[in-house]
Design a protein around this motif. Structure first.
Motif, PDB file in Angstrom:
ATOM      1  N   GLU A   1       0.648  -1.064  -0.006  1.00 10.28           N
ATOM      2  CA  GLU A   1      -0.043  -0.336   0.214  1.00 10.28           C
ATOM      3  C   GLU A   1       0.827   1.488   0.121  1.00 10.28           C
ATOM      4  O   GLU A   1       1.992   1.598   0.494  1.00 10.28           O
ATOM      5  CB  GLU A   1      -0.820   0.008   1.632  1.00 10.28           C
ATOM      6  N   TRP A   2       0.345   1.819  -1.000  1.00  7.74           N
ATOM      7  CA  TRP A   2       0.942   3.840  -0.516  1.00  7.74           C
ATOM      8  C   TRP A   2       0.472   4.430  -0.553  1.00  7.74           C
ATOM      9  O   TRP A   2      -1.452   4.437  -1.080  1.00  7.74           O
ATOM     10  CB  TRP A   2       2.167   3.576  -1.883  1.00  7.74           C
ATOM     11  N   TYR A   3       0.009   6.216  -0.279  1.00 12.29           N
ATOM     12  CA  TYR A   3      -0.506   7.194  -0.151  1.00 12.29           C
ATOM     13  C   TYR A   3      -0.435   8.119  -1.000  1.00 12.29           C
ATOM     14  O   TYR A   3       0.769   7.958  -2.233  1.00 12.29           O
ATOM     15  CB  TYR A   3      -0.614   8.097   1.149  1.00 12.29           C
TER      16      TYR A   3
ATOM     17  N   ALA B   1       5.574   2.982  -7.340  1.00 15.23           N
ATOM     18  CA  ALA B   1       5.015   1.719  -6.739  1.00 15.23           C
ATOM     19  C   ALA B   1       5.291   0.434  -6.545  1.00 15.23           C
ATOM     20  O   ALA B   1       5.273  -0.141  -5.454  1.00 15.23           O
ATOM     21  CB  ALA B   1       3.418   1.545  -6.881  1.00 15.23           C
ATOM     22  N   LEU B   2       6.095  -0.585  -7.779  1.00 22.89           N
ATOM     23  CA  LEU B   2       7.196  -1.425  -7.666  1.00 22.89           C
ATOM     24  C   LEU B   2       7.878  -1.492  -6.199  1.00 22.89           C
ATOM     25  O   LEU B   2       8.435  -2.395  -5.846  1.00 22.89           O
ATOM     26  CB  LEU B   2       7.236  -2.003  -8.982  1.00 22.89           C
ATOM     27  N   ALA B   3       8.347  -0.558  -6.821  1.00 25.13           N
ATOM     28  CA  ALA B   3       9.673   0.286  -5.705  1.00 25.13           C
ATOM     29  C   ALA B   3       9.533  -0.062  -4.479  1.00 25.13           C
ATOM     30  O   ALA B   3       9.928  -0.091  -3.367  1.00 25.13           O
ATOM     31  CB  ALA B   3      10.448   1.410  -6.176  1.00 25.13           C
ATOM     32  N   GLY B   4       7.840   0.042  -3.980  1.00 26.22           N
ATOM     33  CA  GLY B   4       7.498   0.581  -2.592  1.00 26.22           C
ATOM     34  C   GLY B   4       7.682   1.360  -1.559  1.00 26.22           C
ATOM     35  O   GLY B   4       8.223   1.408  -0.304  1.00 26.22           O
ATOM     36  N   VAL B   5       7.655   2.240  -2.349  1.00 26.97           N
ATOM     37  CA  VAL B   5       7.563   3.674  -1.686  1.00 26.97           C
ATOM     38  C   VAL B   5       6.259   4.241  -0.688  1.00 26.97           C
ATOM     39  O   VAL B   5       5.093   3.605  -1.162  1.00 26.97           O
ATOM     40  CB  VAL B   5       7.776   4.862  -2.762  1.00 26.97           C
ATOM     41  N   HIS B   6       6.441   5.241  -0.086  1.00 27.13           N
ATOM     42  CA  HIS B   6       5.653   6.005   1.204  1.00 27.13           C
ATOM     43  C   HIS B   6       4.557   6.421   0.387  1.00 27.13           C
ATOM     44  O   HIS B   6       3.183   6.079   0.730  1.00 27.13           O
ATOM     45  CB  HIS B   6       5.999   6.222   1.750  1.00 27.13           C
ATOM     46  N   SER B   7       4.659   7.373  -0.232  1.00 28.72           N
ATOM     47  CA  SER B   7       3.653   7.935  -1.556  1.00 28.72           C
ATOM     48  C   SER B   7       3.857   8.241  -2.611  1.00 28.72           C
ATOM     49  O   SER B   7       4.789   7.996  -2.551  1.00 28.72           O
ATOM     50  CB  SER B   7       2.759   9.175  -0.400  1.00 28.72           C
TER      51      SER B   7
ATOM     52  N   HIS C   1      -3.353  -4.057  -9.410  1.00 29.55           N
ATOM     53  CA  HIS C   1      -3.175  -4.659  -7.855  1.00 29.55           C
ATOM     54  C   HIS C   1      -1.574  -4.903  -7.432  1.00 29.55           C
ATOM     55  O   HIS C   1      -1.312  -5.686  -7.099  1.00 29.55           O
ATOM     56  CB  HIS C   1      -4.425  -5.661  -8.271  1.00 29.55           C
ATOM     57  N   PHE C   2      -0.843  -3.215  -7.761  1.00 34.51           N
ATOM     58  CA  PHE C   2       0.343  -2.512  -7.807  1.00 34.51           C
ATOM     59  C   PHE C   2       0.852  -2.794  -5.632  1.00 34.51           C
ATOM     60  O   PHE C   2       1.582  -3.218  -5.429  1.00 34.51           O
ATOM     61  CB  PHE C   2       0.558  -1.242  -7.941  1.00 34.51           C
TER      62      PHE C   2
END
Length: 620
Positions: free
Chosen positions: A81-83, A329-335, A368-369
């Motif tokens: 999940e990201w913002y 998004a694929l890299a998993g950032v916060h927002s 669905h990333f």
């Protein structure tokens, strides 16, 4: 049926790396493997054309687990999940509040309010946040650095007044005086001393950060990925060291730092950048011996780049920002903040902001990333470039530390010089079309007009004037990559007469068509009107047709061998009634130049400088 559980392809023997290399060498037919297939990146390392499982044996990153130190695979274990964040200019508190409430019903769950410094007050904040549940929505703020402490105190008082659970407040205040120093050359060192006080004001809010590292500014100024990575580490370490030296607990200090980083168009490299950044930052924080590894987590707000945005063919900006958003998004950032496609030339409107929101919603709701943690893990290629990028970024970090830290490097101007040099190099590459800008220096829209568009400018909004004599430090010269071509095209568009370029196609069918297409794209980069043709039997017929069409430029398009036959007769028959250009760089070029032919367009040309020369000749 007895073999139904047998693995596929077990009867085939897996080829070795050497066998692959031998096969490739055969297909290259003697060409140099390193020159043809090995990519030398701007980040300072080579990328091989293929990787295999054995390449991972020397790497440590594949052994990492999500949510565990050094967090190369992300800060979370069970989701990605990201913002989805949107920034709002809050000149008017009531209007900004209405806009925020509206977009919260349209997919946004993270807000950032840009408040003018002179308007910071409890009354303003209460109006701004009216009916916004700050324990449900992420709330971020930016204001003049001189008013940030005041804003922090007001927010803490507001949250207390509302009775919010402090652990549920997620957000940030963007306080980063060093950004103003590096981007504008202003001396903001006097403000650095208030960092501990800002942190102390918000110490009871574990998920609310108040010290920013804004390397997105470097990204928007043309910095290479490795430069943004290395300087982000040094920048963050400067603030972290500053806080710890002032007596702030290392874990508290690290938990208050937020990184606002850019995302460029290099898809896989950007994925690797964020993975590398988390890993290296975790190692840096670890050296301060925090009580818990959770303090080593890097919080990144990723912003799609403005550097590669264009005014012309601006809908292509949607393609750029979409792949950039995917990387983050694929890299998993916060927002993530998706910059609206029209931000390069106007204040984004309701339509462009809606599209920007939907770009992220698409990745969440349809792709669905948000469901899979670090899906790039185990990719031989991405794991390799994560490691290589980390190595090169670490070198930059160490170089800055040897200069005395990031603040000293700013004062010396070394960071600014490095980024400015890169920006100039990239503008030269764009001018030579070694760096493509789709719709601008490659495949431009022939008929598009600017319709009054001009490059958008922005100010800090702090209300303080920064005169030249107040700028003791060097500044970064930020300019979009497409700006030079756009200025050229607008100059042509605003002239009394737009030049007409006529393709005199003759001879070899394949070569004349290919060169006519190349020349049309070349000249349309300046907004010239181009006229292509199917072909002429004689050069005289072609010249007559061109002059009848009102051509200012006649481009001879044929094969190299045939130029010896066609070029000089065509040039002489034209007799200076229009500019004469040969498409290509034939072996007989010296003979053609001796006959008086001056103009040639080919792949080795500096497109921008060539078109400027043509403008000077045609628009006197």
């Amino acid at each position: 049926m007895s073999n139904c559980k047998e693995k596929l392809f077990t009867e085939f023997q897996a080829p070795s790396t050497q066998e692959w290399l031998d096969k490739i060498q055969v297909d290259l037919k003697g060409a140099d493997f390193n020159k043809r297939l090995v990519w030398r990146t701007n980040e300072g390392f080579n990328v091989q054309p293929f990787y295999r499982k054995e390449d991972l044996s020397k790497l440590k990153t594949p052994d990492a687990m999500p949510g565990e130190f050094p967090f190369v695979r992300g800060n979370k274990k069970d989701n990605n999940e990201w913002y989805i964040r949107q920034d709002i200019v809050a000149d008017d508190a009531q209007a900004a509040n209405a806009k925020a409430l509206d977009i919260l019903n349209k997919g946004i769950n993270s807000l950032c309010f840009s408040i003018p410094g002179k308007k910071v007050s409890m009354e303003f904040v209460e109006t701004l946040l009216d009916n916004i549940l700050c324990d449900v929505v992420e709330v971020n703020f930016t204001t003049c650095k001189r008013h940030t402490l005041e804003l922090a105190q007001i927010l803490a008082a507001y949250f207390d007044k509302k009775g919010y659970d402090k652990a549920k407040i997620v957000g940030s205040i963007d306080w980063d005086p060093m950004e103003k120093m590096i981007m504008k050359g202003c001396d903001m060192t006097e403000l650095l001393s208030i960092a501990p006080e800002i942190v102390n004001t918000l110490k009871d809010y574990p998920h609310f950060r108040c010290i920013s590292v804004n390397t997105v500014s470097l990204n928007n100024s043309g910095a290479y990925i490795v430069q943004e990575l290395g300087y982000a580490l040094a920048w963050g370490n400067e603030y972290l060291n500053m806080l710890v030296e002032a007596g702030t607990d290392p874990a508290l200090a690290a938990s208050k730092i937020k990184f606002n980083m850019g995302i460029s168009e290099n898809y896989f490299m950007e994925i690797a950048k964020f993975r590398s950044a988390r890993m290296l930052w975790a190692e840096i924080v670890k050296q301060y011996e925090p009580k818990c590894d959770c303090a080593c987590k890097m919080c990144v707000n990723a912003v799609t780049s403005k550097y590669n945005m264009t005014m012309f063919d601006s809908y292509v900006n949607l393609l750029r920002s979409q792949t950039e958003t995917m990387s983050a998004a694929l890299a998993g950032v916060h927002s993530i903040v998706v910059t609206p496609f029209d931000a390069a030339y106007e204040t984004p409107n309701e339509f462009s902001e809606r599209i920007a929101r939907n770009q992220q919603l698409l990745l969440k709701e349809e792709c669905h990333f948000d469901k899979v943690v670090d899906p790039s893990a185990g990719s031989y290629y991405i794991e390799e470039i994560t490691s290589l990028l980390a190595g090169e970024g670490w070198k930059i970090f160490l170089n800055v530390e040897e200069e005395g830290g990031f603040l000293e490097a700013i004062k010396k101007g070394s960071v600014q010089d490095c980024v400015n040099e890169t920006n100039a190099k990239r503008h030269t590459a764009a001018a030579n079309r070694k760096e493509f800008i789709l719709g601008t220096n490659q495949f431009p829209n022939f008929t598009e007009k600017s319709d009054g568009k001009t490059s958008a400018s922005c100010g800090c909004g702090c209300g303080h004037k920064h005169e030249d004599h107040e700028k003791p430090f060097k500044a970064i010269n930020a300019s979009r990559l497409a700006a030079d071509f756009e200025d050229l095209r607008i100059e042509v568009e605003n002239s009394n007469k737009v030049p007409v370029a006529f393709m005199l196609t003759i001879g070899n069918l394949a070569m004349r068509q290919a060169r006519a297409q190349f020349s049309c794209n070349f000249l349309a980069c300046a907004g010239y009107k181009v006229i292509d043709n199917l072909g002429f039997n004689t050069v005289e017929e072609g010249v007559d047709a061109a002059l009848e069409a009102g051509a200012d430029i006649i481009v001879l398009c044929s094969s190299d061998d045939e130029y010896a036959e066609y070029a000089i007769p065509a040039y002489k028959y034209l007799d200076n009634r229009a500019m004469f250009v040969v498409a290509g760089a034939p072996a007989c070029m010296d003979d053609l130049k001796a006959a008086g032919i001056e103009n040639f367009v080919h792949v080795r040309c500096n497109v921008l400088e060539t078109l400027k020369e043509y403008n000077a000749k045609l628009m006197k």
